[in-house]
Design a protein around this motif. Structure first.
Motif, PDB file in Angstrom:
ATOM      1  N   LEU A 180       0.832  -1.200   0.000  1.00 16.48           N
ATOM      2  CA  LEU A 180       0.000   0.000   0.000  1.00 16.48           C
ATOM      3  C   LEU A 180       0.866   1.249   0.000  1.00 16.48           C
ATOM      4  CD1 LEU A 180      -2.678  -1.074   2.669  1.00 16.48           C
ATOM      5  CD2 LEU A 180      -2.929  -1.063   0.171  1.00 16.48           C
ATOM      6  N   PHE A 181       0.384   2.274  -0.705  1.00 10.65           N
ATOM      7  CA  PHE A 181       1.078   3.561  -0.808  1.00 10.65           C
ATOM      8  C   PHE A 181       2.451   3.426  -1.470  1.00 10.65           C
ATOM      9  CE2 PHE A 181      -1.297   3.427   3.284  1.00 10.65           C
ATOM     10  CZ  PHE A 181      -2.378   4.216   2.894  1.00 10.65           C
ATOM     11  N   GLY A 182       2.657   2.331  -2.244  1.00 11.86           N
ATOM     12  CA  GLY A 182       3.914   2.143  -2.951  1.00 11.86           C
ATOM     13  C   GLY A 182       5.069   1.731  -2.074  1.00 11.86           C
ATOM     14  N   VAL A 183       4.795   1.193  -0.889  1.00 15.10           N
ATOM     15  CA  VAL A 183       5.850   0.821   0.063  1.00 15.10           C
ATOM     16  C   VAL A 183       6.562  -0.441  -0.410  1.00 15.10           C
ATOM     17  CG1 VAL A 183       6.241  -0.049   2.399  1.00 15.10           C
ATOM     18  CG2 VAL A 183       4.755   1.919   2.039  1.00 15.10           C
ATOM     19  N   THR A 184       7.893  -0.437  -0.324  1.00 13.80           N
ATOM     20  CA  THR A 184       8.711  -1.603  -0.651  1.00 13.80           C
ATOM     21  C   THR A 184       9.537  -1.995   0.565  1.00 13.80           C
ATOM     22  OG1 THR A 184      10.644  -0.354  -1.418  1.00 13.80           O
ATOM     23  CG2 THR A 184       8.878  -0.766  -3.021  1.00 13.80           C
ATOM     24  N   SER A 185      10.330  -3.055   0.426  1.00 17.65           N
ATOM     25  CA  SER A 185      11.151  -3.534   1.542  1.00 17.65           C
ATOM     26  C   SER A 185      12.506  -2.839   1.619  1.00 17.65           C
ATOM     27  CB  SER A 185      11.361  -5.052   1.405  1.00 17.65           C
ATOM     28  OG  SER A 185      12.025  -5.357   0.185  1.00 17.65           O
ATOM     29  N   GLU A 186      12.793  -1.907   0.747  1.00 14.20           N
ATOM     30  CA  GLU A 186      14.086  -1.216   0.772  1.00 14.20           C
ATOM     31  C   GLU A 186      14.261  -0.474   2.095  1.00 14.20           C
ATOM     32  OE1 GLU A 186      16.675   2.033  -1.858  1.00 14.20           O
ATOM     33  OE2 GLU A 186      14.662   1.422  -2.480  1.00 14.20           O
ATOM     34  N   ASP A 187      15.421  -0.668   2.732  1.00 12.63           N
ATOM     35  CA  ASP A 187      15.727  -0.065   4.041  1.00 12.63           C
ATOM     36  C   ASP A 187      14.718  -0.476   5.112  1.00 12.63           C
ATOM     37  OD1 ASP A 187      17.973   1.299   3.055  1.00 12.63           O
ATOM     38  OD2 ASP A 187      16.738   2.998   2.408  1.00 12.63           O
ATOM     39  N   GLY A 188      14.064  -1.630   4.924  1.00 12.00           N
ATOM     40  CA  GLY A 188      13.077  -2.092   5.894  1.00 12.00           C
ATOM     41  C   GLY A 188      11.826  -1.245   5.936  1.00 12.00           C
ATOM     42  N   LEU A 189      11.535  -0.508   4.845  1.00 16.23           N
ATOM     43  CA  LEU A 189      10.430   0.451   4.867  1.00 16.23           C
ATOM     44  C   LEU A 189       9.092  -0.227   5.107  1.00 16.23           C
ATOM     45  CD1 LEU A 189       9.516   3.378   4.521  1.00 16.23           C
ATOM     46  CD2 LEU A 189       9.311   2.943   2.054  1.00 16.23           C
ATOM     47  N   ASN A 190       8.892  -1.423   4.541  1.00 19.62           N
ATOM     48  CA  ASN A 190       7.593  -2.081   4.721  1.00 19.62           C
ATOM     49  C   ASN A 190       7.316  -2.413   6.191  1.00 19.62           C
ATOM     50  OD1 ASN A 190       9.660  -4.002   4.665  1.00 19.62           O
ATOM     51  ND2 ASN A 190       8.329  -5.614   3.885  1.00 19.62           N
ATOM     52  N   ILE A 191       8.346  -2.746   6.953  1.00 11.64           N
ATOM     53  CA  ILE A 191       8.162  -3.031   8.377  1.00 11.64           C
ATOM     54  C   ILE A 191       8.097  -1.728   9.180  1.00 11.64           C
ATOM     55  CG2 ILE A 191       9.051  -4.295  10.358  1.00 11.64           C
ATOM     56  CD1 ILE A 191       8.206  -6.048   8.021  1.00 11.64           C
ATOM     57  N   ARG A 192       8.861  -0.736   8.778  1.00 13.01           N
ATOM     58  CA  ARG A 192       8.826   0.551   9.492  1.00 13.01           C
ATOM     59  C   ARG A 192       7.456   1.220   9.360  1.00 13.01           C
ATOM     60  NH1 ARG A 192      13.192   3.037   6.128  1.00 13.01           N
ATOM     61  NH2 ARG A 192      12.561   4.978   7.186  1.00 13.01           N
ATOM     62  N   VAL A 193       6.830   1.096   8.195  1.00 16.41           N
ATOM     63  CA  VAL A 193       5.492   1.655   8.009  1.00 16.41           C
ATOM     64  C   VAL A 193       4.468   0.905   8.868  1.00 16.41           C
ATOM     65  CG1 VAL A 193       3.627   1.906   6.319  1.00 16.41           C
ATOM     66  CG2 VAL A 193       5.941   2.632   5.742  1.00 16.41           C
ATOM     67  N   VAL A 194       4.725  -0.386   9.094  1.00 14.12           N
ATOM     68  CA  VAL A 194       3.859  -1.151   9.984  1.00 14.12           C
ATOM     69  C   VAL A 194       3.810  -0.514  11.377  1.00 14.12           C
ATOM     70  CG1 VAL A 194       3.754  -3.332  11.267  1.00 14.12           C
ATOM     71  CG2 VAL A 194       4.029  -3.357   8.780  1.00 14.12           C
ATOM     72  N   ALA A 195       4.922   0.046  11.836  1.00 16.04           N
ATOM     73  CA  ALA A 195       4.937   0.721  13.142  1.00 16.04           C
ATOM     74  C   ALA A 195       3.992   1.923  13.140  1.00 16.04           C
ATOM     75  CB  ALA A 195       6.358   1.149  13.486  1.00 16.04           C
ATOM     76  N   LEU A 196       3.988   2.687  12.069  1.00 17.69           N
ATOM     77  CA  LEU A 196       3.060   3.820  11.976  1.00 17.69           C
ATOM     78  C   LEU A 196       1.612   3.332  11.971  1.00 17.69           C
ATOM     79  CD1 LEU A 196       4.802   6.077   9.289  1.00 17.69           C
ATOM     80  CD2 LEU A 196       4.835   6.335  11.792  1.00 17.69           C
ATOM     81  N   PHE A 197       1.370   2.254  11.261  1.00 15.39           N
ATOM     82  CA  PHE A 197       0.026   1.681  11.246  1.00 15.39           C
ATOM     83  C   PHE A 197      -0.409   1.256  12.645  1.00 15.39           C
ATOM     84  CE2 PHE A 197      -2.334  -2.326  11.371  1.00 15.39           C
ATOM     85  CZ  PHE A 197      -3.529  -1.945  10.781  1.00 15.39           C
ATOM     86  N   ALA A 198       0.481   0.576  13.381  1.00 14.71           N
ATOM     87  CA  ALA A 198       0.143   0.102  14.722  1.00 14.71           C
ATOM     88  C   ALA A 198      -0.153   1.263  15.662  1.00 14.71           C
ATOM     89  CB  ALA A 198       1.282  -0.756  15.282  1.00 14.71           C
ATOM     90  N   ALA A 199       0.610   2.330  15.549  1.00 12.90           N
ATOM     91  CA  ALA A 199       0.387   3.505  16.392  1.00 12.90           C
ATOM     92  C   ALA A 199      -0.983   4.126  16.104  1.00 12.90           C
ATOM     93  CB  ALA A 199       1.498   4.525  16.166  1.00 12.90           C
ATOM     94  N   THR A 200      -1.317   4.241  14.839  1.00 18.06           N
ATOM     95  CA  THR A 200      -2.606   4.822  14.459  1.00 18.06           C
ATOM     96  C   THR A 200      -3.759   3.931  14.913  1.00 18.06           C
ATOM     97  OG1 THR A 200      -1.559   5.836  12.527  1.00 18.06           O
ATOM     98  CG2 THR A 200      -3.960   5.684  12.510  1.00 18.06           C
ATOM     99  N   TRP A 201      -3.602   2.646  14.737  1.00 17.90           N
ATOM    100  CA  TRP A 201      -4.622   1.673  15.136  1.00 17.90           C
ATOM    101  C   TRP A 201      -4.939   1.800  16.625  1.00 17.90           C
ATOM    102  CZ3 TRP A 201      -7.216  -2.126  12.294  1.00 17.90           C
ATOM    103  CH2 TRP A 201      -7.788  -3.182  12.997  1.00 17.90           C
ATOM    104  N   PHE A 202      -3.906   1.830  17.451  1.00 20.10           N
ATOM    105  CA  PHE A 202      -4.093   1.929  18.890  1.00 20.10           C
ATOM    106  C   PHE A 202      -4.789   3.244  19.258  1.00 20.10           C
ATOM    107  CE2 PHE A 202      -1.695   1.442  23.217  1.00 20.10           C
ATOM    108  CZ  PHE A 202      -2.906   1.282  23.864  1.00 20.10           C
ATOM    109  N   ALA A 203      -4.322   4.337  18.688  1.00 19.59           N
ATOM    110  CA  ALA A 203      -4.887   5.648  19.019  1.00 19.59           C
ATOM    111  C   ALA A 203      -6.378   5.706  18.694  1.00 19.59           C
ATOM    112  CB  ALA A 203      -4.135   6.740  18.271  1.00 19.59           C
ATOM    113  N   LEU A 204      -6.770   5.219  17.527  1.00 22.41           N
ATOM    114  CA  LEU A 204      -8.172   5.306  17.110  1.00 22.41           C
ATOM    115  C   LEU A 204      -9.092   4.488  18.001  1.00 22.41           C
ATOM    116  CD1 LEU A 204      -7.891   5.171  13.204  1.00 22.41           C
ATOM    117  CD2 LEU A 204      -8.503   7.132  14.626  1.00 22.41           C
ATOM    118  N   PHE A 205      -8.688   3.258  18.329  1.00 21.58           N
ATOM    119  CA  PHE A 205      -9.583   2.387  19.079  1.00 21.58           C
ATOM    120  C   PHE A 205      -9.525   2.629  20.587  1.00 21.58           C
ATOM    121  CE2 PHE A 205      -9.275   0.027  15.058  1.00 21.58           C
ATOM    122  CZ  PHE A 205     -10.630  -0.113  14.795  1.00 21.58           C
ATOM    123  N   ALA A 206      -8.572   3.429  21.051  1.00 18.30           N
ATOM    124  CA  ALA A 206      -8.558   3.821  22.463  1.00 18.30           C
ATOM    125  C   ALA A 206      -9.553   4.945  22.749  1.00 18.30           C
ATOM    126  CB  ALA A 206      -7.154   4.256  22.870  1.00 18.30           C
TER     127      ALA A 206
END
Length: 437
Positions: A180-206
């Motif tokens: 999604l959003f053109g994310v690739t695995s270069e420099d671990g970007l696909n996993i680093r973006v997962v951290a942003l997703f997790a932060a947003t997920w927690f904030a919304l459902f709290a």
């Protein structure tokens, strides 16, 4: 051991749903960050090698556990006084969200390992502090007859929230070459973006809990004290418990041991799947989705059994199952065995966690729920070095992650043996509750 006379008198579906949604949201940190995705990335891609990364992660989480052990009961005590439980919950939730979002800056090079470990440790500390107040609020949304099923519903929502979050992570970022959003695995970007997703997920459902569930009233005998004075008060109450209620202390000690074994399964499960059984990052997430589905269903069903039979039989039976299945996993060799045994472990995890929470909620003194769950966190974290130490220590001694699994099983066995002599709380008849759960 007398049961806590829970104040709520009727089923309030909106409060229960809002309360459970916080667990749905926090699962993004516990499942995506701490268990199946980001710690696997830290040990497998950021660290110079998996063994070094695993040992560093174990040491870091040991330090974080010591911080929780020293501070949790006093923060819980302070939230009880003055009717500030939700305020502290909001603050600690925000700190978890910020530290999780910061993981975006952890690239897949060894020089980023320290940053990643520090942020994971900060998040794990404050999610535990938030959990103290969240668990205490169980008594605001349940009755004595429904506390087991509502606790089980909350755990199930957490597991199912983790399942949905992991599915989004897997198909949106981890598995595709271009996510999604053109994310690739270069420099671990696909996993680093997962951290942003997790932060947003927690904030919304709290937010629903923080907005719609009323604040708990301050007990008449509670007064705000300085932070250091809180330790003096806590010491006096522990001394009183030693004289008059040693069974509760016995439960706190026993549950501390076996809960650390449960935490070790969550923390190192993905690491073991990848390092010992050869799971790819995508396979780890697929397994995690299946495990969360099984754990959520078993937590829900275990909650109903809790109201019927009481929490202790659920805890003892589930711990026995964990020891037997975990021992089998130590010696069984292939990926198929991990799938079978891992899903069986998940089936025992959910009921153990839910029943452990209701056991304490049933015996917590009214008006001191935050302090009591703070003690619950402290006693757990006072021995929180056991799981990481058993895992990393057995690896250091025998040179394999498989040996680390044996260390975790040993902790669970000790916890089971310590739990057997603990006296169970009085049960409340769950005949007619008006609850649809």
């Amino acid at each position: 051991m007398a049961a806590n006379p829970v104040a709520a008198a009727r089923w309030d579906w909106r409060s229960v749903i809002c309360w459970a949604l916080w667990g749905w949201g926090s699962s993004a940190f516990n499942t995506v960050i701490l268990t199946f995705v980001f710690t696997v990335y830290l040990t497998g891609s950021v660290a110079s090698d998996p063994q070094t990364g695993s040992k560093a992660l174990g040491v870091t989480l040991t330090i974080a556990g010591a911080c929780i052990a020293l501070i949790a009961p006093v923060t819980g005590q302070r939230s009880d006084a003055g009717g500030r439980r939700k305020r502290w919950l909001a603050l600690h939730t925000a700190l978890v969200v910020v530290s999780t979002a910061g993981l975006y800056f952890v690239q897949d090079v060894p020089s980023s390992l320290l940053l990643g470990l520090v942020l994971v440790a900060v998040g794990s500390v404050f999610v535990e502090f938030a959990g103290v107040n969240y668990n205490a609020m169980l008594l605001q949304v349940s009755t004595p007859a429904t506390i087991g099923r509502i606790s089980g519903f909350g755990w199930a929502m957490g597991y199912f929230g983790g399942l949905v979050a992991l599915a989004i992570v897997l198909f949106g970022f981890v598995q595709p070459e271009i996510g999604l959003f053109g994310v690739t695995s270069e420099d671990g970007l696909n996993i680093r973006v997962v951290a942003l997703f997790a932060a947003t997920w927690f904030a919304l459902f709290a937010l629903p809990l923080l907005i719609f569930v009323p604040e708990a009233p301050s007990p008449a005998d509670q007064v705000q004290r300085s932070f250091l004075t809180g330790y003096l008060v806590l010491g006096k109450r522990l001394a009183c418990m030693w004289r008059t209620d040693r069974s509760t202390l016995g439960y706190l000690a026993a549950s501390a041991i076996y809960r650390d074994g449960l935490a070790a399964i969550f923390t190192f499960g993905g690491v073991i799947a990848a390092g010992t059984f050869g799971f790819s990052p995508g396979e780890v997430v697929v397994f995690a989705i299946a495990a969360n589905l099984i754990a959520g269903a078993s937590a829900f069903l275990g909650g109903r059994a809790d109201d019927r039979f009481g929490p202790k039989p659920i805890i003892v039976t589930s711990l026995f199952g964990l020891v037997v299945v975990g021992s089998s996993l130590v010696v069984l060799p292939d990926k198929a065995a991990f799938w079978v045994c891992g899903l069986l472990l998940a089936g025992f995890l959910g009921p153990t966690e839910s029943a452990s929470r209701t056991f304490l909620a049933r015996i917590a003194p009214p008006g001191r729920e935050g302090e009591t769950f703070g003690l619950y966190a402290t006693t757990g974290r006072a021995v929180s070095f056991l799981g990481p130490l058993a895992f990393s220590g057995f690896i250091a001694l025998f040179g394999t992650q498989r040996a680390g699994m044996a260390g975790i099983v040993l902790i669970l066995l000790i916890g089971l043996l310590a739990m057997i002599p603990v006296r169970a709380p009085q049960r409340t008849d769950a005949a007619t509750t008006g609850s649809p759960l």
